[in-house]
Design an enzyme around this catalytic site. Structure first.
Site, PDB file in Angstrom:
ATOM      1  N   ARG A 107       9.291 -11.510   6.254  1.00 25.33           N
ATOM      2  CA  ARG A 107       9.535 -10.741   7.080  1.00 25.33           C
ATOM      3  C   ARG A 107       9.015 -10.282   8.386  1.00 25.33           C
ATOM      4  NH1 ARG A 107       9.498  -5.392   4.039  1.00 25.33           N
ATOM      5  NH2 ARG A 107       7.129  -6.357   3.289  1.00 25.33           N
ATOM      6  N   LYS A 143       3.833  -5.796   7.556  1.00 26.29           N
ATOM      7  CA  LYS A 143       2.445  -5.854   6.883  1.00 26.29           C
ATOM      8  C   LYS A 143       1.626  -5.245   7.425  1.00 26.29           C
ATOM      9  CE  LYS A 143       2.709  -6.402   2.551  1.00 26.29           C
ATOM     10  NZ  LYS A 143       4.039  -5.573   1.771  1.00 26.29           N
ATOM     11  N   TYR A 154       3.727  -1.069   8.210  1.00 28.52           N
ATOM     12  CA  TYR A 154       2.555  -0.422   6.824  1.00 28.52           C
ATOM     13  C   TYR A 154       1.647  -0.251   6.524  1.00 28.52           C
ATOM     14  CZ  TYR A 154       7.672  -0.315   5.294  1.00 28.52           C
ATOM     15  OH  TYR A 154       9.472  -0.679   5.318  1.00 28.52           O
ATOM     16  N   HIS A 214      -0.698   2.005   4.287  1.00 26.21           N
ATOM     17  CA  HIS A 214      -1.415   1.755   2.771  1.00 26.21           C
ATOM     18  C   HIS A 214      -2.235   1.967   2.369  1.00 26.21           C
ATOM     19  CE1 HIS A 214       2.869   1.686   0.847  1.00 26.21           C
ATOM     20  NE2 HIS A 214       3.243   0.269   2.388  1.00 26.21           N
ATOM     21  N   GLU A 217       4.666   4.109   6.325  1.00 24.95           N
ATOM     22  CA  GLU A 217       4.640   4.492   5.604  1.00 24.95           C
ATOM     23  C   GLU A 217       4.449   6.649   5.091  1.00 24.95           C
ATOM     24  OE1 GLU A 217       2.642   3.001   6.088  1.00 24.95           O
ATOM     25  OE2 GLU A 217       1.048   3.575   4.270  1.00 24.95           O
ATOM     26  N   ASP A 269       5.343  -1.666  -8.244  1.00 20.32           N
ATOM     27  CA  ASP A 269       4.361  -1.758  -7.555  1.00 20.32           C
ATOM     28  C   ASP A 269       3.131  -0.115  -7.193  1.00 20.32           C
ATOM     29  OD1 ASP A 269       6.438   0.410  -6.387  1.00 20.32           O
ATOM     30  OD2 ASP A 269       6.255  -0.141  -4.503  1.00 20.32           O
TER      31      ASP A 269
HETATM   32  N1  NAD Z   1       8.829  -3.177  -6.410  1.00 20.51           N
HETATM   33  C1  NAD Z   1       9.557  -3.488  -5.180  1.00 20.51           C
HETATM   34  O1  NAD Z   1       9.503  -4.051  -4.217  1.00 20.51           O
HETATM   35  C2  NAD Z   1       9.850  -1.554  -4.797  1.00 20.51           C
HETATM   36  C3  NAD Z   1      10.436  -1.916  -3.430  1.00 20.51           C
HETATM   37  C4  NAD Z   1      10.363  -0.567  -2.986  1.00 20.51           C
HETATM   38  C5  NAD Z   1      10.400   0.242  -3.287  1.00 20.51           C
HETATM   39  N2  NAD Z   1       9.687   0.115  -5.186  1.00 20.51           N
HETATM   40  C6  NAD Z   1       8.765   1.638  -5.292  1.00 20.51           C
HETATM   41  O2  NAD Z   1      10.133   2.060  -6.627  1.00 20.51           O
HETATM   42  C7  NAD Z   1      10.007   3.022  -7.063  1.00 20.51           C
HETATM   43  C8  NAD Z   1      10.976   4.628  -7.114  1.00 20.51           C
HETATM   44  O3  NAD Z   1      11.123   4.380  -5.040  1.00 20.51           O
HETATM   45  P1  NAD Z   1      12.099   5.743  -4.707  1.00 20.51           P
HETATM   46  O4  NAD Z   1      12.443   5.470  -2.654  1.00 20.51           O
HETATM   47  O5  NAD Z   1      13.631   5.191  -5.335  1.00 20.51           O
HETATM   48  O6  NAD Z   1      12.021   6.767  -4.671  1.00 20.51           O
HETATM   49  P2  NAD Z   1      11.745   7.660  -4.815  1.00 20.51           P
HETATM   50  O7  NAD Z   1      11.560   9.416  -4.529  1.00 20.51           O
HETATM   51  O8  NAD Z   1      13.176   8.159  -3.868  1.00 20.51           O
HETATM   52  O9  NAD Z   1      12.516   8.253  -6.278  1.00 20.51           O
HETATM   53  C9  NAD Z   1      12.488   8.711  -7.571  1.00 20.51           C
HETATM   54  C10 NAD Z   1      13.120   9.197  -8.913  1.00 20.51           C
HETATM   55  O10 NAD Z   1      12.196   9.052 -10.003  1.00 20.51           O
HETATM   56  C11 NAD Z   1      12.905  10.535 -10.523  1.00 20.51           C
HETATM   57  N3  NAD Z   1      11.614  10.861 -11.464  1.00 20.51           N
HETATM   58  C12 NAD Z   1      10.095  11.232 -11.713  1.00 20.51           C
HETATM   59  N4  NAD Z   1       9.908  10.781 -13.152  1.00 20.51           N
HETATM   60  C13 NAD Z   1      10.911  10.467 -13.586  1.00 20.51           C
HETATM   61  C14 NAD Z   1      11.036  10.616 -15.033  1.00 20.51           C
HETATM   62  N5  NAD Z   1      10.063  11.236 -16.971  1.00 20.51           N
HETATM   63  N6  NAD Z   1      11.944  10.175 -15.299  1.00 20.51           N
HETATM   64  C15 NAD Z   1      13.126   9.713 -14.667  1.00 20.51           C
HETATM   65  N7  NAD Z   1      13.456  10.207 -13.170  1.00 20.51           N
HETATM   66  C16 NAD Z   1      11.745  10.310 -12.610  1.00 20.51           C
HETATM   67  C17 NAD Z   1      12.494  11.162  -9.377  1.00 20.51           C
HETATM   68  O11 NAD Z   1      13.253  12.966  -9.885  1.00 20.51           O
HETATM   69  C18 NAD Z   1      13.701  10.544  -8.188  1.00 20.51           C
HETATM   70  O12 NAD Z   1      14.431  10.726  -8.324  1.00 20.51           O
HETATM   71  C19 NAD Z   1       8.393   3.333  -6.289  1.00 20.51           C
HETATM   72  O13 NAD Z   1       7.906   3.463  -7.006  1.00 20.51           O
HETATM   73  C20 NAD Z   1       8.829   2.913  -4.972  1.00 20.51           C
HETATM   74  O14 NAD Z   1       7.204   2.941  -4.354  1.00 20.51           O
HETATM   75  C21 NAD Z   1       9.376  -0.883  -5.363  1.00 20.51           C
END
Ligand code: NAD
Length: 372
Positions: free
Chosen positions: A15, A75, A94, A96, A118, A270
């Site tokens: 990016r 980053k 970002y 972190h 963030e 992550d």
């Molecule tokens: N791997 C990647 O490249 C990448 C990219 C973007 C985001 N992410 C990650 O994805 C994850 C989700 O991000 P998001 O933006 O959707 O967050 P978000 O806060 O919008 O959504 C998270 C949801 O999880 C729910 N939740 C919490 N505990 C729970 C459980 N025990 N059972 C069911 N639901 C539960 C919450 O109520 C919430 O609705 C984060 O860890 C974020 O860092 C990873």
């Protein structure tokens, strides 16, 4: 203001901090934009695109850092970049910082002012500069899961939408936030039978109101989760507990209850991942097998679609970038408390409480720092 955008140097980061459109807007606002040569190449933007937008191309990152009043990146600055930051320079990217004491100490020592994407907030309590990447990762998750499900990749050999006479894949999405909602929409759009689990009743009500019968939703308990996971062809992990490691919702022992060749896509990797057997993988080697269950656990999923991700991030950062350039960071942060929430470092002082708590460093209130 002189706005500089270097080429990203973190491995596998394609990016870029500024799109040609963002550069054009900044130039129209009377600013000078300096781009390192080939900075946009990984996202499909040529130097000529930036020149057409009115930017100046320079040969090295050193020239960008030496000239610019504000550095716009994607980053966190790597060690060699941190050495080039200087007192009074503004960094918008970002960061972190909480798990990264080396970077934090270097930023403090540089004397720069650093605003972290963030931690910028919005009126609805969301994180508007993180959300676009969650949207990308969410929409990508069923696509990568569908690939993982293919027989040649070790999967069950099940087609998401089925065909007439053969039922669709069953997809369970754990967590119905930004990632989970976008994942569910795309999986349903591919014709799969989708259920979203969440712990927030408000969120479930929202999903029900907005998406009706496009996909099902269910309250998340240990029992409801394993019951659905047993029948699933694909499980997408999308939970987040802000500020905490992801809870482990499926144990290694429970994999034996799943269908052989089922796919797990752990987007929450992550934050440590929400399956006991998850470990971070890369785009070069994205999947692995544990007890016959195929795991996809790429920690920087948006990097797979660098062009879409760059444009989505640029759309979200551009209004803030322009405010910082037009008004200077102090006035921009005084006018917008959500942007002030992004302030992490100023003139050798840490200004973000959660980072201070994590690293045991004294914090100066951002409200005090912005008026200093
Ligand atoms: N791997 C990647 O490249 C990448 C990219 C973007 C985001 N992410 C990650 O994805 C994850 C989700 O991000 P998001 O933006 O959707 O967050 P978000 O806060 O919008 O959504 C998270 C949801 O999880 C729910 N939740 C919490 N505990 C729970 C459980 N025990 N059972 C069911 N639901 C539960 C919450 O109520 C919430 O609705 C984060 O860890 C974020 O860092 C990873």
């Amino acid at each position: 203001m002189k706005i500089g955008c270097p080429k990203e140097i973190k491995p596998q980061e394609f990016r870029v901090g500024m799109t040609p459109n963002a550069a054009y807007e900044a130039v129209q606002h009377g600013h000078e934009v300096i781009i390192e040569t080939m900075a946009g190449a990984g996202a499909g933007f040529e130097d000529a695109d930036y020149v057409a937008a009115g930017a100046v191309i320079v040969d090295t990152a050193e020239e960008v850092f030496a000239t610019a009043d504000m550095i716009v990146k994607v980053k966190e600055p790597q060690a060699v970049e941190r050495k080039m930051l200087r007192e009074g320079q503004l960094l918008f990217t970002y960061l972190h910082l909480a798990p990264d004491p080396d970077q934090t100490h270097d930023l403090l020592a540089s004397g720069c002012t650093a605003i972290a994407y963030e931690t910028v907030t919005d009126n609805s309590g969301g994180l508007p500069l993180l959300a676009p990447m969650s949207e990308v990762a969410g929409r990508l998750a069923p696509q990568m899961g569908a690939w993982t499900l293919q027989k040649a990749n070790g999967g069950r050999g099940v087609l998401m939408g089925g065909v007439p006479g053969v039922g669709p894949a069953r997809v369970v999405v754990i967590g119905g936030g930004v990632v989970g909602t976008h994942a569910a929409r795309v999986a349903a759009g591919m014709g799969a039978d989708v259920t979203v689990l969440d712990r927030s009743l408000n969120r479930l009500k929202y999903l029900d109101d907005v998406f009706g019968r496009t996909f099902k939703n269910q309250y998340s308990t240990a029992g409801s989760t394993i019951e659905l996971v047993r029948q699933a062809d694909m499980v997408i992990g999308a939970v987040l507990i802000p500020g905490a490691a992801a809870p482990k919702l499926i144990s290694k022992a429970q994999l034996s209850e799943m269908k052989p060749g089922a796919a797990i896509v752990d987007v929450a990797i992550d934050q440590g991942g929400c399956f006991e057997t998850s470990r971070a993988t890369t785009h070069a080697d994205p999947i692995y097998d544990v007890d016959g269950i195929m795991h996809y656990c790429v920690a920087n999923m948006p990097g797979a679609v660098a062009r879409t991700s760059t444009i989505a991030l640029g759309n979200a950062t551009m209004p803030f970038m322009l405010a910082l350039a037009d008004k200077g960071w102090k006035q921009a942060c005084l006018d917008d408390p959500h942007l002030l929430n992004g302030l992490n470092v100023h003139a050798g002082q840490l200004t973000y409480y959660a980072v201070g708590r994590a690293l045991g460093i004294n914090v100066v209130s951002p409200t005090v720092a912005v008026k200093s």
